[in-house]
Design an enzyme around this catalytic site. Structure first.
Site, PDB file in Angstrom:
ATOM      1  N   ASN A   9       4.253   0.111   8.025  1.00  0.00           N
ATOM      2  CA  ASN A   9       5.725  -0.288   8.064  1.00  0.00           C
ATOM      3  C   ASN A   9       6.549   0.826   7.937  1.00  0.00           C
ATOM      4  O   ASN A   9       6.378   1.705   7.182  1.00  0.00           O
ATOM      5  CB  ASN A   9       6.055  -1.138   6.660  1.00  0.00           C
ATOM      6  CG  ASN A   9       7.624  -1.279   6.246  1.00  0.00           C
ATOM      7  OD1 ASN A   9       8.551  -1.100   7.164  1.00  0.00           O
ATOM      8  ND2 ASN A   9       7.757  -1.529   5.144  1.00  0.00           N
ATOM      9  N   LYS A  11       9.643   1.223   8.011  1.00  0.00           N
ATOM     10  CA  LYS A  11      11.217   1.088   7.533  1.00  0.00           C
ATOM     11  C   LYS A  11      12.162   1.759   8.300  1.00  0.00           C
ATOM     12  O   LYS A  11      12.004   1.552   9.499  1.00  0.00           O
ATOM     13  CB  LYS A  11      11.027   1.770   5.911  1.00  0.00           C
ATOM     14  CG  LYS A  11       9.860   1.327   5.258  1.00  0.00           C
ATOM     15  CD  LYS A  11       9.990   1.692   3.696  1.00  0.00           C
ATOM     16  CE  LYS A  11       8.771   1.343   3.105  1.00  0.00           C
ATOM     17  NZ  LYS A  11       8.782   1.742   1.649  1.00  0.00           N
ATOM     18  N   HIS A  96       9.944  -8.404   2.399  1.00  0.00           N
ATOM     19  CA  HIS A  96       9.638  -7.146   1.970  1.00  0.00           C
ATOM     20  C   HIS A  96      10.494  -7.104   0.497  1.00  0.00           C
ATOM     21  O   HIS A  96      11.479  -7.349   0.387  1.00  0.00           O
ATOM     22  CB  HIS A  96       9.809  -6.112   2.584  1.00  0.00           C
ATOM     23  CG  HIS A  96       9.272  -4.877   2.137  1.00  0.00           C
ATOM     24  ND1 HIS A  96      10.052  -4.048   1.365  1.00  0.00           N
ATOM     25  CD2 HIS A  96       7.989  -3.850   2.696  1.00  0.00           C
ATOM     26  CE1 HIS A  96       9.172  -2.798   1.188  1.00  0.00           C
ATOM     27  NE2 HIS A  96       8.100  -2.838   1.835  1.00  0.00           N
ATOM     28  N   GLU A  98      12.028  -4.620  -0.563  1.00  0.00           N
ATOM     29  CA  GLU A  98      13.134  -3.784  -0.468  1.00  0.00           C
ATOM     30  C   GLU A  98      14.366  -4.723   0.047  1.00  0.00           C
ATOM     31  O   GLU A  98      15.378  -4.710  -0.154  1.00  0.00           O
ATOM     32  CB  GLU A  98      13.082  -2.758   0.642  1.00  0.00           C
ATOM     33  CG  GLU A  98      12.301  -1.634   0.040  1.00  0.00           C
ATOM     34  CD  GLU A  98      11.698  -0.795   1.022  1.00  0.00           C
ATOM     35  OE1 GLU A  98      11.784  -0.632   2.179  1.00  0.00           O
ATOM     36  OE2 GLU A  98      10.656   0.192   0.493  1.00  0.00           O
ATOM     37  N   GLU A 168       2.254  -6.666  -2.860  1.00  0.00           N
ATOM     38  CA  GLU A 168       3.063  -5.151  -2.917  1.00  0.00           C
ATOM     39  C   GLU A 168       3.640  -5.021  -4.302  1.00  0.00           C
ATOM     40  O   GLU A 168       4.849  -5.633  -4.508  1.00  0.00           O
ATOM     41  CB  GLU A 168       4.036  -4.936  -1.969  1.00  0.00           C
ATOM     42  CG  GLU A 168       3.463  -5.105  -0.599  1.00  0.00           C
ATOM     43  CD  GLU A 168       4.267  -4.093   0.327  1.00  0.00           C
ATOM     44  OE1 GLU A 168       3.545  -3.290   1.061  1.00  0.00           O
ATOM     45  OE2 GLU A 168       5.302  -4.479   0.713  1.00  0.00           O
ATOM     46  N   GLY A 174       6.233   3.229  -2.828  1.00  0.00           N
ATOM     47  CA  GLY A 174       6.833   4.621  -2.427  1.00  0.00           C
ATOM     48  C   GLY A 174       7.006   5.359  -3.820  1.00  0.00           C
ATOM     49  O   GLY A 174       7.570   6.206  -3.704  1.00  0.00           O
ATOM     50  N   SER A 214       1.730   2.437  -2.060  1.00  0.00           N
ATOM     51  CA  SER A 214       1.258   3.708  -2.103  1.00  0.00           C
ATOM     52  C   SER A 214      -0.202   4.250  -1.695  1.00  0.00           C
ATOM     53  O   SER A 214      -1.015   4.675  -2.123  1.00  0.00           O
ATOM     54  CB  SER A 214       1.380   4.573  -3.430  1.00  0.00           C
ATOM     55  OG  SER A 214       2.732   4.763  -3.593  1.00  0.00           O
TER      56      SER A 214
HETATM   57  C1  PEP Z   1       5.987  -0.830   2.205  1.00  0.00           C
HETATM   58  O1  PEP Z   1       6.805  -0.378   2.405  1.00  0.00           O
HETATM   59  O2  PEP Z   1       5.196  -1.811   2.115  1.00  0.00           O
HETATM   60  C2  PEP Z   1       4.787   0.165   1.473  1.00  0.00           C
HETATM   61  C3  PEP Z   1       3.861  -0.282   0.745  1.00  0.00           C
HETATM   62  O3  PEP Z   1       5.326   1.530   0.990  1.00  0.00           O
HETATM   63  P1  PEP Z   1       4.460   2.896   0.470  1.00  0.00           P
HETATM   64  O4  PEP Z   1       3.113   2.850   1.098  1.00  0.00           O
HETATM   65  O5  PEP Z   1       4.958   3.805   1.036  1.00  0.00           O
HETATM   66  O6  PEP Z   1       4.363   2.668  -1.141  1.00  0.00           O
END
Ligand code: PEP
Length: 251
Positions: A9, A11, A96, A98, A168, A174, A214
């Protein structure tokens, strides 16, 4: 029997030239990765160009969101799932955290978007996960169950074949904090049991459940060893071709 999916992703990162350059590098680094499906999700404006660059490769294209309406109409600023197909997408990320936190996505809008994805024949990567406060309160299973029940409500058996779940935990996105492989496995098993309650055991056994939060080259291996982890949704570590390729090539 469940083919793993490793999805990146991107973003709201990268201008077009950099995105195209990353894809070019990535293609050559993952040509031999037949053990998993590889998906990348750039921003809307780059989809068609990246689709052209990916032609003939083993990398599939995803959007990061879609409209909840699937018919043409007066929906300024929205992009429908048939438009995503038209631009070369096979997948779309829906719900997601976010988007849930900052852009008004709810379980109800997620459900409409999932149905719009199904109508266009797209694979929907449906994100679920609890916040830190919810986990601290011991409410993580209730939260995730609610997201699944509402988000996947009313799907046909055929629709479920194109659903991929991404667990997630919001506290791991992040932040550099990953759920331990055991914590992730526990929730993935719970998600599979919940899917089984809604749609039956064979749907649950066939559904891919990705972990996101992460994921990095050095922790993907242990996560992928867990029985119910069928891949990863990767944010930060997918932005560089080399690190994403290491995650893809975890085997
Ligand atoms: C994501 O944006 O779906 C995500 C898991 O980000 P990160 O790997 O940076 O934690």
């Amino acid at each position: 029997m469940r083919k793993p999916v490793i999805a990146g992703n991107w973003k709201m990162y990268k201008l077009l030239a950099e995105a195209a350059e990353t894809v070019l590098k990535l293609k050559s680094l993952v040509t031999n990765a037949g053990h998993c499906e590889i998906v990348i999700a750039p921003v809307f404006t780059q989809l068609k160009t990246i689709a052209d660059r990916l032609e003939g490769s083993n990398i599939q294209l995803s959007a990061q969101d879609c409209a909840s309406e699937s018919e043409f109409g007066p929906h300024t600023g929205e992009v429908s799932t048939s438009m995503l197909r038209d631009a070369g997408c096979s997948h779309v990320i829906i719900g997601h955290s976010e988007r849930r936190q900052f852009y008004g996505d709810t379980d109800q809008s997620v459900n409409k978007k999932v149905k719009a994805a199904a109508a266009a024949g797209l694979f929907a990567i449906v994100c679920v996960g609890e916040s830190l406060a919810e986990r601290d309160a011991g409410a993580e299973e209730n939260i995730v169950k609610g997201q699944l029940l509402n988000g996947l409500e009313g799907l046909t058996l055929a629709d479920t074949e194109r659903i991929i779940i991404a667990y997630e935990p919001v506290w791991a996105i992040g932040t550099g904090k990953t759920a331990t492989p055991e914590q992730a496995q526990e929730m993935h098993a719970f998600i599979r049991r919940t899917i089984s309650e809604i749609h039956g055991e064979s749907v649950a056994n066939a559904m891919r459940i990705l972990y996101g939060g992460s994921v990095k080259p050095d922790n993907v291996g242990l996560l992928m060893e867990q029985a119910d982890i069928d891949g990863a949704l990767v944010g930060g570590a997918s932005l560089e071709a080399e690190s994403f390729a290491k995650i893809v090539n975890y085997k």
